[in-house]
Motif scaffolding. Structure first.
Motif, PDB file in Angstrom:
ATOM      1  N   MET A   1       0.827  -1.211   0.000  1.00  0.00           N
ATOM      2  CA  MET A   1       0.000   0.000   0.000  1.00  0.00           C
ATOM      3  C   MET A   1       0.861   1.261   0.000  1.00  0.00           C
ATOM      4  O   MET A   1       0.571   2.214  -0.721  1.00  0.00           O
ATOM      5  N   ILE A   2       1.909   1.279   0.801  1.00  0.00           N
ATOM      6  CA  ILE A   2       2.785   2.452   0.857  1.00  0.00           C
ATOM      7  C   ILE A   2       3.424   2.702  -0.512  1.00  0.00           C
ATOM      8  O   ILE A   2       3.456   3.841  -0.998  1.00  0.00           O
ATOM      9  N   ASN A   3       3.917   1.654  -1.145  1.00  0.00           N
ATOM     10  CA  ASN A   3       4.510   1.799  -2.489  1.00  0.00           C
ATOM     11  C   ASN A   3       3.476   2.290  -3.493  1.00  0.00           C
ATOM     12  O   ASN A   3       3.758   3.158  -4.321  1.00  0.00           O
ATOM     13  N   TRP A   4       2.273   1.738  -3.407  1.00  0.00           N
ATOM     14  CA  TRP A   4       1.191   2.186  -4.293  1.00  0.00           C
ATOM     15  C   TRP A   4       0.907   3.669  -4.073  1.00  0.00           C
ATOM     16  O   TRP A   4       0.768   4.433  -5.037  1.00  0.00           O
ATOM     17  N   ALA A   5       0.833   4.083  -2.812  1.00  0.00           N
ATOM     18  CA  ALA A   5       0.550   5.494  -2.495  1.00  0.00           C
ATOM     19  C   ALA A   5       1.623   6.400  -3.089  1.00  0.00           C
ATOM     20  O   ALA A   5       1.309   7.452  -3.665  1.00  0.00           O
ATOM     21  N   LYS A   6       2.875   5.999  -2.963  1.00  0.00           N
ATOM     22  CA  LYS A   6       3.969   6.795  -3.529  1.00  0.00           C
ATOM     23  C   LYS A   6       3.860   6.871  -5.051  1.00  0.00           C
ATOM     24  O   LYS A   6       4.093   7.929  -5.645  1.00  0.00           O
ATOM     25  N   GLU A   7       3.520   5.755  -5.670  1.00  0.00           N
ATOM     26  CA  GLU A   7       3.400   5.712  -7.132  1.00  0.00           C
ATOM     27  C   GLU A   7       2.243   6.559  -7.650  1.00  0.00           C
ATOM     28  O   GLU A   7       2.318   7.093  -8.748  1.00  0.00           O
ATOM     29  N   THR A   8       1.178   6.668  -6.875  1.00  0.00           N
ATOM     30  CA  THR A   8       0.033   7.463  -7.338  1.00  0.00           C
ATOM     31  C   THR A   8       0.389   8.937  -7.455  1.00  0.00           C
ATOM     32  O   THR A   8      -0.205   9.658  -8.249  1.00  0.00           O
ATOM     33  N   ARG A   9       1.330   9.385  -6.618  1.00  0.00           N
ATOM     34  CA  ARG A   9       1.717  10.796  -6.529  1.00  0.00           C
ATOM     35  C   ARG A   9       0.514  11.665  -6.143  1.00  0.00           C
ATOM     36  O   ARG A   9       0.578  12.879  -6.196  1.00  0.00           O
TER      37      ARG A   9
ATOM     38  N   ILE B   1      -1.687  10.390  -3.286  1.00  0.00           N
ATOM     39  CA  ILE B   1      -1.845  10.128  -1.854  1.00  0.00           C
ATOM     40  C   ILE B   1      -0.660  10.739  -1.113  1.00  0.00           C
ATOM     41  O   ILE B   1       0.490  10.406  -1.370  1.00  0.00           O
ATOM     42  N   ARG B   2      -0.981  11.637  -0.174  1.00  0.00           N
ATOM     43  CA  ARG B   2       0.054  12.337   0.584  1.00  0.00           C
ATOM     44  C   ARG B   2      -0.028  12.025   2.074  1.00  0.00           C
ATOM     45  O   ARG B   2       0.825  12.439   2.843  1.00  0.00           O
ATOM     46  N   LYS B   3      -1.079  11.284   2.486  1.00  0.00           N
ATOM     47  CA  LYS B   3      -1.239  10.969   3.909  1.00  0.00           C
ATOM     48  C   LYS B   3      -2.041   9.684   4.042  1.00  0.00           C
ATOM     49  O   LYS B   3      -3.112   9.542   3.456  1.00  0.00           O
ATOM     50  N   ILE B   4      -1.501   8.745   4.815  1.00  0.00           N
ATOM     51  CA  ILE B   4      -2.180   7.479   5.112  1.00  0.00           C
ATOM     52  C   ILE B   4      -2.514   7.473   6.596  1.00  0.00           C
ATOM     53  O   ILE B   4      -1.636   7.683   7.438  1.00  0.00           O
ATOM     54  N   ASN B   5      -3.768   7.237   6.917  1.00  0.00           N
ATOM     55  CA  ASN B   5      -4.240   7.205   8.307  1.00  0.00           C
ATOM     56  C   ASN B   5      -4.694   5.810   8.690  1.00  0.00           C
ATOM     57  O   ASN B   5      -5.082   5.009   7.833  1.00  0.00           O
ATOM     58  N   LEU B   6      -4.695   5.549   9.994  1.00  0.00           N
ATOM     59  CA  LEU B   6      -5.225   4.292  10.515  1.00  0.00           C
ATOM     60  C   LEU B   6      -5.699   4.530  11.933  1.00  0.00           C
ATOM     61  O   LEU B   6      -5.345   5.525  12.571  1.00  0.00           O
ATOM     62  N   ARG B   7      -6.501   3.611  12.401  1.00  0.00           N
ATOM     63  CA  ARG B   7      -6.887   3.583  13.819  1.00  0.00           C
ATOM     64  C   ARG B   7      -6.800   2.137  14.268  1.00  0.00           C
ATOM     65  O   ARG B   7      -7.070   1.204  13.513  1.00  0.00           O
TER      66      ARG B   7
ATOM     67  N   SER C   1      -9.131   4.005  20.961  1.00  0.00           N
ATOM     68  CA  SER C   1      -8.378   3.744  19.733  1.00  0.00           C
ATOM     69  C   SER C   1      -7.244   4.742  19.619  1.00  0.00           C
ATOM     70  O   SER C   1      -7.354   5.887  20.058  1.00  0.00           O
ATOM     71  N   ILE C   2      -6.169   4.260  19.049  1.00  0.00           N
ATOM     72  CA  ILE C   2      -5.005   5.081  18.756  1.00  0.00           C
ATOM     73  C   ILE C   2      -5.091   5.427  17.268  1.00  0.00           C
ATOM     74  O   ILE C   2      -5.298   4.549  16.435  1.00  0.00           O
ATOM     75  N   HIS C   3      -4.935   6.713  16.971  1.00  0.00           N
ATOM     76  CA  HIS C   3      -4.906   7.150  15.578  1.00  0.00           C
ATOM     77  C   HIS C   3      -3.458   7.438  15.205  1.00  0.00           C
ATOM     78  O   HIS C   3      -2.733   8.089  15.960  1.00  0.00           O
ATOM     79  N   MET C   4      -3.061   6.891  14.054  1.00  0.00           N
ATOM     80  CA  MET C   4      -1.687   7.038  13.577  1.00  0.00           C
ATOM     81  C   MET C   4      -1.725   7.468  12.119  1.00  0.00           C
ATOM     82  O   MET C   4      -2.744   7.301  11.442  1.00  0.00           O
ATOM     83  N   GLY C   5      -0.622   7.999  11.638  1.00  0.00           N
ATOM     84  CA  GLY C   5      -0.567   8.419  10.263  1.00  0.00           C
ATOM     85  C   GLY C   5       0.835   8.391   9.701  1.00  0.00           C
ATOM     86  O   GLY C   5       1.826   8.327  10.443  1.00  0.00           O
ATOM     87  N   MET C   6       0.903   8.410   8.387  1.00  0.00           N
ATOM     88  CA  MET C   6       2.177   8.472   7.675  1.00  0.00           C
ATOM     89  C   MET C   6       2.035   9.504   6.572  1.00  0.00           C
ATOM     90  O   MET C   6       1.105   9.423   5.748  1.00  0.00           O
ATOM     91  N   GLU C   7       2.944  10.468   6.566  1.00  0.00           N
ATOM     92  CA  GLU C   7       2.967  11.460   5.495  1.00  0.00           C
ATOM     93  C   GLU C   7       3.805  10.910   4.351  1.00  0.00           C
ATOM     94  O   GLU C   7       4.882  10.362   4.587  1.00  0.00           O
ATOM     95  N   ILE C   8       3.292  11.035   3.144  1.00  0.00           N
ATOM     96  CA  ILE C   8       3.999  10.544   1.958  1.00  0.00           C
ATOM     97  C   ILE C   8       4.570  11.766   1.228  1.00  0.00           C
ATOM     98  O   ILE C   8       3.818  12.617   0.745  1.00  0.00           O
ATOM     99  N   ASP C   9       5.880  11.837   1.189  1.00  0.00           N
ATOM    100  CA  ASP C   9       6.554  12.940   0.487  1.00  0.00           C
ATOM    101  C   ASP C   9       7.530  12.347  -0.520  1.00  0.00           C
ATOM    102  O   ASP C   9       8.001  11.218  -0.361  1.00  0.00           O
ATOM    103  N   ASP C  10       7.858  13.132  -1.510  1.00  0.00           N
ATOM    104  CA  ASP C  10       8.830  12.677  -2.525  1.00  0.00           C
ATOM    105  C   ASP C  10      10.208  12.539  -1.933  1.00  0.00           C
ATOM    106  O   ASP C  10      10.585  13.090  -0.979  1.00  0.00           O
TER     107      ASP C  10
END
Length: 179
Positions: A118-126, A128-134, A170-179
């Motif tokens: 999923m992370i690789n896919w998000a980077k390839e889409t250019r 998606i800049r933020k992935i969230n989860l709980r 619930s814990i909310h977490m995230g990942m910022e996707i940058d170039d």
């Protein structure tokens, strides 16, 4: 489609879900929800018909900010991940994912492989800049996985889950996707 060797020596296949597999997915989800208290739904609570699931899978296949992937060992569906991106222009760049793995396959790295895909896919889409989860605050195995994959703590929501008469945060977490 991606292939990887698991800790148990078996070959894992990760690929996008097909709408023709909606029945297979519903069978899987009914099994997985009976095995874990960590989901937002329990046994018999998923509440999606096969027709609705076909529509959902098809909509994600068409979306440039949505993804549904399956993890398979042979023909057996052993895990899945869904990423839903925002539908409005101001939030199209962000979304939340959910992930499940059959209990008998916990600890073999399937969740890690699904999230990396999923992370690789998000980077390839250019796009998606933020992935969230709980995640339930007491699900230490999942929390460790997300930390290891560089998701950052963003907050706690109290009483988000109510299971068998008990509240869970619930814990909310995230990942910022940058170039």
């Amino acid at each position: 489609m991606e292939y990887s060797r698991l800790k148990n020596g078996k070959t894992l296949i990760i690929r996008k879900a097909q709408k023709e597999e909606s029945s297979k997915f519903l069978d899987y989800i009914n099994k997985v929800c009976a095995e874990s208290e960590n989901l937002t739904f329990g046994q018999g609570e998923f509440g999606i018909t096969e027709e609705k699931e076909v529509e959902f899978i098809a909509s994600l296949a068409k979306a440039d900010n949505g993804l549904m992937i399956f993890a398979l060992i042979g023909d057996e569906l052993v895990g899945q991940l869904v990423f839903n991106g925002g539908h409005r222009p101001r939030i199209r760049h962000t979304g939340e994912f959910s992930i499940t793995v059959l209990k008998e396959y916990w600890g073999f790295g399937i969740g890690t492989e699904l999230i990396k895909y999923m992370i690789n896919w998000a980077k390839e889409t250019r796009l998606i800049r933020k992935i969230n989860l709980r995640v339930r605050s007491d699900n230490q195995i999942a929390l460790n996985l997300y930390k290891r994959l560089n998701f950052k703590f963003e907050g706690t929501i109290t009483r988000e889950f109510f299971i068998n008469g008990n509240f869970y945060d619930s814990i909310h977490m995230g990942m910022e996707i940058d170039d």
